[in-house]
Motif scaffolding. Sequence first.
Motif, PDB file in Angstrom:
ATOM      1  N   THR A   1      -6.266  10.170   6.173  1.00  0.00           N
ATOM      2  CA  THR A   1      -5.306   9.191   5.651  1.00  0.00           C
ATOM      3  C   THR A   1      -5.950   8.464   4.485  1.00  0.00           C
ATOM      4  O   THR A   1      -7.081   7.992   4.585  1.00  0.00           O
ATOM      5  CB  THR A   1      -4.920   8.180   6.744  1.00  0.00           C
ATOM      6  OG1 THR A   1      -4.415   8.901   7.875  1.00  0.00           O
ATOM      7  CG2 THR A   1      -3.868   7.217   6.246  1.00  0.00           C
TER       8      THR A   1
ATOM      9  N   THR B   1       0.611   5.250   0.952  1.00  0.00           N
ATOM     10  CA  THR B   1      -0.242   6.070   1.803  1.00  0.00           C
ATOM     11  C   THR B   1       0.136   7.544   1.691  1.00  0.00           C
ATOM     12  O   THR B   1       1.309   7.882   1.514  1.00  0.00           O
ATOM     13  CB  THR B   1      -0.098   5.626   3.269  1.00  0.00           C
ATOM     14  OG1 THR B   1      -0.389   4.236   3.352  1.00  0.00           O
ATOM     15  CG2 THR B   1      -1.048   6.355   4.174  1.00  0.00           C
TER      16      THR B   1
ATOM     17  N   ALA C   1      -0.995  10.298  -3.080  1.00  0.00           N
ATOM     18  CA  ALA C   1      -0.922   8.861  -2.814  1.00  0.00           C
ATOM     19  C   ALA C   1      -0.554   8.091  -4.081  1.00  0.00           C
ATOM     20  O   ALA C   1       0.239   7.136  -4.034  1.00  0.00           O
ATOM     21  CB  ALA C   1      -2.248   8.362  -2.252  1.00  0.00           C
TER      22      ALA C   1
ATOM     23  N   LYS D   1      -0.978  11.310   3.833  1.00  0.00           N
ATOM     24  CA  LYS D   1      -1.697  11.845   4.985  1.00  0.00           C
ATOM     25  C   LYS D   1      -1.848  13.358   4.857  1.00  0.00           C
ATOM     26  O   LYS D   1      -0.937  14.040   4.400  1.00  0.00           O
ATOM     27  CB  LYS D   1      -0.956  11.529   6.278  1.00  0.00           C
ATOM     28  CG  LYS D   1      -0.948  10.063   6.615  1.00  0.00           C
ATOM     29  CD  LYS D   1      -0.244   9.800   7.917  1.00  0.00           C
ATOM     30  CE  LYS D   1      -0.256   8.313   8.216  1.00  0.00           C
ATOM     31  NZ  LYS D   1       0.404   8.024   9.485  1.00  0.00           N
TER      32      LYS D   1
ATOM     33  N   SER E   1      -8.059   2.048   1.236  1.00  0.00           N
ATOM     34  CA  SER E   1      -8.626   2.482   2.510  1.00  0.00           C
ATOM     35  C   SER E   1      -8.482   3.995   2.635  1.00  0.00           C
ATOM     36  O   SER E   1      -7.530   4.584   2.123  1.00  0.00           O
ATOM     37  CB  SER E   1      -7.943   1.794   3.694  1.00  0.00           C
ATOM     38  OG  SER E   1      -6.627   2.260   3.831  1.00  0.00           O
ATOM     39  N   CYS E   2      -9.459   4.597   3.294  1.00  0.00           N
ATOM     40  CA  CYS E   2      -9.404   6.031   3.573  1.00  0.00           C
ATOM     41  C   CYS E   2     -10.250   6.293   4.807  1.00  0.00           C
ATOM     42  O   CYS E   2     -11.323   5.721   4.958  1.00  0.00           O
ATOM     43  CB  CYS E   2      -9.883   6.855   2.387  1.00  0.00           C
ATOM     44  SG  CYS E   2     -11.486   6.410   1.747  1.00  0.00           S
TER      45      CYS E   2
ATOM     46  N   SER F   1      -5.043   5.536   1.388  1.00  0.00           N
ATOM     47  CA  SER F   1      -4.122   4.513   0.897  1.00  0.00           C
ATOM     48  C   SER F   1      -4.595   3.990  -0.440  1.00  0.00           C
ATOM     49  O   SER F   1      -5.787   3.788  -0.642  1.00  0.00           O
ATOM     50  CB  SER F   1      -4.017   3.361   1.881  1.00  0.00           C
ATOM     51  OG  SER F   1      -3.539   3.801   3.116  1.00  0.00           O
TER      52      SER F   1
ATOM     53  N   SER G   1      -3.775   0.855  -3.403  1.00  0.00           N
ATOM     54  CA  SER G   1      -3.131  -0.436  -3.643  1.00  0.00           C
ATOM     55  C   SER G   1      -3.280  -0.802  -5.107  1.00  0.00           C
ATOM     56  O   SER G   1      -4.106  -0.224  -5.824  1.00  0.00           O
ATOM     57  CB  SER G   1      -3.778  -1.526  -2.788  1.00  0.00           C
ATOM     58  OG  SER G   1      -3.563  -1.281  -1.429  1.00  0.00           O
TER      59      SER G   1
ATOM     60  N   GLU H   1       0.831  -1.201   0.000  1.00  0.00           N
ATOM     61  CA  GLU H   1       0.000   0.000   0.000  1.00  0.00           C
ATOM     62  C   GLU H   1       0.864   1.248   0.000  1.00  0.00           C
ATOM     63  O   GLU H   1       1.901   1.288   0.653  1.00  0.00           O
ATOM     64  CB  GLU H   1      -0.872   0.049   1.254  1.00  0.00           C
ATOM     65  CG  GLU H   1      -2.158  -0.676   1.177  1.00  0.00           C
ATOM     66  CD  GLU H   1      -3.040  -0.399   2.393  1.00  0.00           C
ATOM     67  OE1 GLU H   1      -4.236  -0.633   2.264  1.00  0.00           O
ATOM     68  OE2 GLU H   1      -2.532   0.048   3.426  1.00  0.00           O
TER      69      GLU H   1
END
Length: 111
Positions: free
Chosen positions: A104, A4, A54, A6, A73-74, A106, A108, A2
Amino acid sequence: MEATAKLKFTRIAPRKVQIVLDLIRGKDTAEAMAILKHTPKAACEDLEKLLKSACANAETNFHMDKDNLYVSSCYVTPGPILKRIRPRAQGRAFRVFKRTSHVTLSVSEKE
């Protein structure tokens, strides 16, 4: 794997950011970018920059293919609250809470 990005101490309430994050969670990055571009919410500008960051992190640091990326993911967490005072009638004062957020995001690579 992943990648990421922020965003910290952004001056928008977490409840408002959460609405937009729910729209893009699990989507392809191109589709998520289109959603952010055409959604009339205040949080979209910051989230668009965060998604670009990202994706750039994924390409640069992890050598992922940008066409196969999706938002894995967030989430948003509340940051510190700035407390201000608003004058009211008869010498009184009301508290105004200016909320901040930590976001945050992410991405993938699809298998």
